[in-house]
Design a protein around this motif. Sequence first.
Motif, PDB file in Angstrom:
ATOM      1  N   ILE A  28      40.309  40.097  41.687  1.00 25.92           N
ATOM      2  CA  ILE A  28      39.502  41.313  41.486  1.00 25.92           C
ATOM      3  C   ILE A  28      38.149  41.152  42.167  1.00 25.92           C
ATOM      4  O   ILE A  28      37.681  42.059  42.852  1.00 25.92           O
ATOM      5  CB  ILE A  28      39.330  41.617  39.982  1.00 25.92           C
ATOM      6  CG1 ILE A  28      40.681  41.996  39.359  1.00 25.92           C
ATOM      7  CG2 ILE A  28      38.300  42.729  39.772  1.00 25.92           C
ATOM      8  CD1 ILE A  28      40.665  42.087  37.845  1.00 25.92           C
ATOM      9  N   SER A  29      37.537  39.994  42.001  1.00 28.48           N
ATOM     10  CA  SER A  29      36.250  39.720  42.631  1.00 28.48           C
ATOM     11  C   SER A  29      36.364  39.795  44.151  1.00 28.48           C
ATOM     12  O   SER A  29      35.522  40.396  44.824  1.00 28.48           O
ATOM     13  CB  SER A  29      35.751  38.341  42.197  1.00 28.48           C
ATOM     14  OG  SER A  29      34.591  37.992  42.899  1.00 28.48           O
ATOM     15  N   ARG A  30      37.413  39.201  44.700  1.00 25.47           N
ATOM     16  CA  ARG A  30      37.622  39.189  46.147  1.00 25.47           C
ATOM     17  C   ARG A  30      37.851  40.608  46.681  1.00 25.47           C
ATOM     18  O   ARG A  30      37.333  40.973  47.731  1.00 25.47           O
ATOM     19  CB  ARG A  30      38.820  38.304  46.492  1.00 25.47           C
ATOM     20  CG  ARG A  30      38.939  37.993  47.958  1.00 25.47           C
ATOM     21  CD  ARG A  30      40.058  37.007  48.278  1.00 25.47           C
ATOM     22  NE  ARG A  30      40.109  35.873  47.372  1.00 25.47           N
ATOM     23  CZ  ARG A  30      41.175  35.543  46.634  1.00 25.47           C
ATOM     24  NH1 ARG A  30      42.283  36.240  46.709  1.00 25.47           N
ATOM     25  NH2 ARG A  30      41.145  34.508  45.834  1.00 25.47           N
ATOM     26  N   ILE A  31      38.619  41.405  45.972  1.00 24.53           N
ATOM     27  CA  ILE A  31      38.952  42.754  46.432  1.00 24.53           C
ATOM     28  C   ILE A  31      37.759  43.695  46.338  1.00 24.53           C
ATOM     29  O   ILE A  31      37.503  44.472  47.254  1.00 24.53           O
ATOM     30  CB  ILE A  31      40.120  43.338  45.601  1.00 24.53           C
ATOM     31  CG1 ILE A  31      41.411  42.570  45.886  1.00 24.53           C
ATOM     32  CG2 ILE A  31      40.311  44.818  45.893  1.00 24.53           C
ATOM     33  CD1 ILE A  31      42.549  42.937  44.940  1.00 24.53           C
ATOM     34  N   THR A  32      37.031  43.626  45.233  1.00 26.01           N
ATOM     35  CA  THR A  32      35.992  44.622  44.958  1.00 26.01           C
ATOM     36  C   THR A  32      34.586  44.206  45.354  1.00 26.01           C
ATOM     37  O   THR A  32      33.720  45.054  45.526  1.00 26.01           O
ATOM     38  CB  THR A  32      35.964  44.956  43.460  1.00 26.01           C
ATOM     39  OG1 THR A  32      35.629  43.769  42.733  1.00 26.01           O
ATOM     40  CG2 THR A  32      37.296  45.521  43.002  1.00 26.01           C
ATOM     41  N   GLY A  33      34.359  42.902  45.444  1.00 22.42           N
ATOM     42  CA  GLY A  33      33.005  42.433  45.746  1.00 22.42           C
ATOM     43  C   GLY A  33      32.152  42.224  44.511  1.00 22.42           C
ATOM     44  O   GLY A  33      31.004  41.813  44.631  1.00 22.42           O
ATOM     45  N   ILE A  34      32.675  42.496  43.306  1.00 20.67           N
ATOM     46  CA  ILE A  34      31.889  42.206  42.097  1.00 20.67           C
ATOM     47  C   ILE A  34      31.878  40.693  41.896  1.00 20.67           C
ATOM     48  O   ILE A  34      32.737  39.976  42.421  1.00 20.67           O
ATOM     49  CB  ILE A  34      32.422  42.942  40.841  1.00 20.67           C
ATOM     50  CG1 ILE A  34      33.785  42.404  40.406  1.00 20.67           C
ATOM     51  CG2 ILE A  34      32.451  44.436  41.051  1.00 20.67           C
ATOM     52  CD1 ILE A  34      34.243  42.920  39.038  1.00 20.67           C
ATOM     53  N   SER A  35      30.948  40.200  41.126  1.00 20.21           N
ATOM     54  CA  SER A  35      30.857  38.756  40.932  1.00 20.21           C
ATOM     55  C   SER A  35      32.059  38.253  40.127  1.00 20.21           C
ATOM     56  O   SER A  35      32.639  38.990  39.316  1.00 20.21           O
ATOM     57  CB  SER A  35      29.560  38.387  40.212  1.00 20.21           C
ATOM     58  OG  SER A  35      29.648  38.744  38.845  1.00 20.21           O
ATOM     59  N   LEU A  36      32.404  37.002  40.339  1.00 23.58           N
ATOM     60  CA  LEU A  36      33.502  36.387  39.602  1.00 23.58           C
ATOM     61  C   LEU A  36      33.183  36.367  38.108  1.00 23.58           C
ATOM     62  O   LEU A  36      34.062  36.620  37.275  1.00 23.58           O
ATOM     63  CB  LEU A  36      33.772  34.971  40.124  1.00 23.58           C
ATOM     64  CG  LEU A  36      34.922  34.215  39.487  1.00 23.58           C
ATOM     65  CD1 LEU A  36      36.238  34.997  39.572  1.00 23.58           C
ATOM     66  CD2 LEU A  36      35.081  32.850  40.147  1.00 23.58           C
ATOM     67  N   ALA A  37      31.940  36.104  37.762  1.00 28.84           N
ATOM     68  CA  ALA A  37      31.538  36.095  36.345  1.00 28.84           C
ATOM     69  C   ALA A  37      31.752  37.467  35.713  1.00 28.84           C
ATOM     70  O   ALA A  37      32.274  37.564  34.594  1.00 28.84           O
ATOM     71  CB  ALA A  37      30.077  35.658  36.215  1.00 28.84           C
ATOM     72  N   ASP A  38      31.369  38.532  36.418  1.00 29.18           N
ATOM     73  CA  ASP A  38      31.580  39.880  35.884  1.00 29.18           C
ATOM     74  C   ASP A  38      33.072  40.196  35.758  1.00 29.18           C
ATOM     75  O   ASP A  38      33.506  40.793  34.771  1.00 29.18           O
ATOM     76  CB  ASP A  38      30.907  40.931  36.774  1.00 29.18           C
ATOM     77  CG  ASP A  38      29.398  40.938  36.632  1.00 29.18           C
ATOM     78  OD1 ASP A  38      28.880  40.343  35.656  1.00 29.18           O
ATOM     79  OD2 ASP A  38      28.727  41.536  37.498  1.00 29.18           O
ATOM     80  N   ALA A  39      33.845  39.801  36.750  1.00 23.74           N
ATOM     81  CA  ALA A  39      35.286  40.050  36.699  1.00 23.74           C
ATOM     82  C   ALA A  39      35.911  39.324  35.503  1.00 23.74           C
ATOM     83  O   ALA A  39      36.753  39.881  34.800  1.00 23.74           O
ATOM     84  CB  ALA A  39      35.949  39.598  37.998  1.00 23.74           C
ATOM     85  N   ARG A  40      35.462  38.090  35.264  1.00 19.27           N
ATOM     86  CA  ARG A  40      35.985  37.336  34.110  1.00 19.27           C
ATOM     87  C   ARG A  40      35.606  37.986  32.787  1.00 19.27           C
ATOM     88  O   ARG A  40      36.410  38.042  31.858  1.00 19.27           O
ATOM     89  CB  ARG A  40      35.494  35.891  34.154  1.00 19.27           C
ATOM     90  CG  ARG A  40      36.187  35.062  35.190  1.00 19.27           C
ATOM     91  CD  ARG A  40      35.728  33.629  35.142  1.00 19.27           C
ATOM     92  NE  ARG A  40      36.500  32.828  36.074  1.00 19.27           N
ATOM     93  CZ  ARG A  40      36.027  31.835  36.767  1.00 19.27           C
ATOM     94  NH1 ARG A  40      34.763  31.457  36.627  1.00 19.27           N
ATOM     95  NH2 ARG A  40      36.802  31.165  37.600  1.00 19.27           N
TER      96      ARG A  40
END
Length: 187
Positions: A28-40
């Motif tokens: 999700i982080s890779r696709i959208t550009g949101i941070s990995l922490a936010d995706a988690r």
Amino acid sequence: MTINTPSADGIQSWVLLMVKMQARACVISRITGISLADARKIWHAQNKRSSPSGQQPNDLSWFLKTTVRRYHSALLLSLYAQAKLKLPDYAAFAHAYYHYARITSGDPQRHYDEATDPAFRPTENDYAIPFSRAHYLITSYTDEVGLIGNRKCPLQLRRCKCCDGVYLADESEVERACTLCANKKTR
């Protein structure tokens, strides 16, 4: 695939959709550009457990190992090709995977509510092609050729000369029939 960095409002619904389809937080982080922490955080809030971890897919031959995967891959690539004509990459992939998941659920019902939607399954193992593998396929697949005429991706979509179905094949495969038709010939 290029990463778009859309506004937080515009992307929130797509992130939630991906989470419901068991997309891993790192994908999700890779696709959208949101941070990995936010995706988690979003993943945990939605599913009440941590996002699955582990090595990401890195083998294109996985998609060729079974007839089902060959057909499902072709369907997914076709859906994505249509979706990316109208949507940003992150939304096109989520949209294509959502429709792939509904089509392949085997549930003929036409109207669902969120709780019964067959695109949303309990684990990533409940899909013939999990979200992370589907994303790997989409980002790896191309019809482009290099300077010396070699394909940049060894996979290609083919139309079966017998049944007219579309399936995924390796560029080196000589047979121009899908595995179902090829198996019928040998019987």
